[in-house]
Design a protein around this motif. Structure first.
Motif, PDB file in Angstrom:
ATOM      1  N   GLY A 172       0.283   1.413  -2.426  1.00 16.61           N
ATOM      2  CA  GLY A 172       1.040   1.924  -1.291  1.00 16.61           C
ATOM      3  C   GLY A 172       0.212   2.292  -0.086  1.00 16.61           C
ATOM      4  O   GLY A 172       0.731   2.881   0.863  1.00 16.61           O
ATOM      5  N   HIS A 173      -1.095   1.955  -0.097  1.00 16.58           N
ATOM      6  CA  HIS A 173      -1.953   2.289   1.046  1.00 16.58           C
ATOM      7  C   HIS A 173      -2.548   0.999   1.609  1.00 16.58           C
ATOM      8  O   HIS A 173      -3.629   0.577   1.202  1.00 16.58           O
ATOM      9  N   PRO A 174      -1.879   0.344   2.539  1.00 22.48           N
ATOM     10  CA  PRO A 174      -2.367  -0.938   3.061  1.00 22.48           C
ATOM     11  C   PRO A 174      -3.585  -0.756   3.954  1.00 22.48           C
ATOM     12  O   PRO A 174      -3.862   0.345   4.444  1.00 22.48           O
ATOM     13  N   SER A 220      -7.140   1.597   1.329  1.00 20.16           N
ATOM     14  CA  SER A 220      -6.551   1.040   0.105  1.00 20.16           C
ATOM     15  C   SER A 220      -7.504   1.099  -1.084  1.00 20.16           C
ATOM     16  O   SER A 220      -7.169   0.626  -2.159  1.00 20.16           O
ATOM     17  N   ALA A 221      -8.699   1.660  -0.915  1.00 16.09           N
ATOM     18  CA  ALA A 221      -9.684   1.706  -1.991  1.00 16.09           C
ATOM     19  C   ALA A 221      -9.597   3.028  -2.747  1.00 16.09           C
ATOM     20  O   ALA A 221      -9.429   4.086  -2.153  1.00 16.09           O
TER      21      ALA A 221
END
Length: 319
Positions: free
Chosen positions: A296-298, A99-100
């Motif tokens: 959108g990227h957990p 998520s970074a």
């Protein structure tokens, strides 16, 4: 690998599956089994890990952190100052980096390499329902300012933004073991575990902590946006005129208006212009102006509810 029940290490099945395949965790566990022997289950239950990050030390937050730990029944049993390398932070947050943004990676590498960190192993006072790691993780509070609750450590410390969070803790016993394996070589790791087994600071560890108290008794750096922006702007003004310096100035003007900017192109402009701001100022400025996470990227791993530790674990196989 070990006969230790995984329910003493984590209440996350996904963490169990990931860590069982990872050398950092296995090395930390292997040394802990040898040093702590029959006392390993009790030690894992009662222990915790806290790291003062370089920004936490530079902000003069060591004393309030130690006071907070003491007030909540934690005793320092081992202490070591060390330097975080880029791979340390990338591997430490391996399961969060989905998520970074790449800009956040660049800022963190500047920040975490800008000064020393202080690693503390702690012993939790007996009588608590939760393991020491889980209890301290709960007391630490969220890195997100809006989600911080009164009485948590991060709320007390008054961090300025999400990246300048000052402290890191291990969330479960499995994380404590993994981080020992990741951050230290075998000799340093075994020395830290020996301190944990003894339950009190060695003379060397006490000296480390005393020197850190003296060195970081007050802030050594300004971590405010305005000061960092001013000093980085002056470095650009002193650079050779040209397209790169002009592009850097335009990005700085956007930062001054409170806008977020693309960070890596800004670093490229600085390099092309021959501008060399102080590393701390550049790192601090970046924490205020980057986009933190990719939408959108957990995260791969999230912490289990602490209350899962307050009840009997589900029946699991031993590792």
């Amino acid at each position: 690998m070990t006969t230790l029940d995984w329910s003493a290490l984590t209440r996350s099945q996904m963490k169990r599956d990931l860590y069982a395949r990872e050398t950092y965790f296995r090395e930390g566990l292997g040394d802990a089994e040898e040093i702590l022997a029959a006392g390993l289950p009790a030690a894992l239950r009662d222990s915790a890990l806290l790291m003062l990050k370089p920004d936490g030390l530079a902000a003069g937050r060591l004393a309030p952190v130690l006071d907070y730990l003491d007030e909540h029944g934690f005793t320092v049993t081992a202490a070591r100052e060390f330097r975080l390398q880029p791979f340390h932070w990338r591997e430490l947050w391996r399961y969060q980096l989905t998520s970074a943004t790449l800009d956040r990676l660049a800022v963190n590498e500047l920040l975490l390499g800008a000064g020393p960190a202080l690693f503390l192993l702690l012993r939790s006072a007996p009588g608590h329902q939760l393991p020491g790691t889980v209890r301290l993780s709960t007391l630490k509070g969220s890195a997100t300012l809006e989600a911080q609750r009164p009485g948590t450590l991060r709320a007390l410390l008054g961090q300025p933004n999400r990246v300048l969070s000052y402290v890191h803790v291990a969330d479960e016993p499995a994380d404590l073991l993994r981080e020992l394996g990741l951050l230290f070589d075998a000799d340093a790791r075994r020395a830290l575990l020996t301190g944990l087994a003894g339950g009190a600071l060695t003379a060397e560890a006490k000296d480390t902590l005393d020197r850190a108290r003296e060195r970081f008794a007050a802030p050594t750096r300004s971590l405010t946006r305005a000061n960092a922006l001013d000093r980085v702007s002056r470095a650009v003004e002193n650079a050779a005129p040209g397209p790169a310096a002009e592009a850097a100035r335009r990005r700085l003007e956007r930062m001054a208006r409170g806008e977020r900017v693309e960070w890596r192109p800004f670093l490229a402009d600085l390099a092309a212009a021959g501008a060399h701001p102080d590393r701390w100022d550049l790192a601090v400025l970046g924490t205020y102006v980057i986009e933190y996470d990719e939408p959108g990227h957990p995260k791969v791993l999230t912490n289990p509810d602490p209350q899962t530790w307050a009840s009997a674990p589900e029946q699991r196989e031993t590792a």
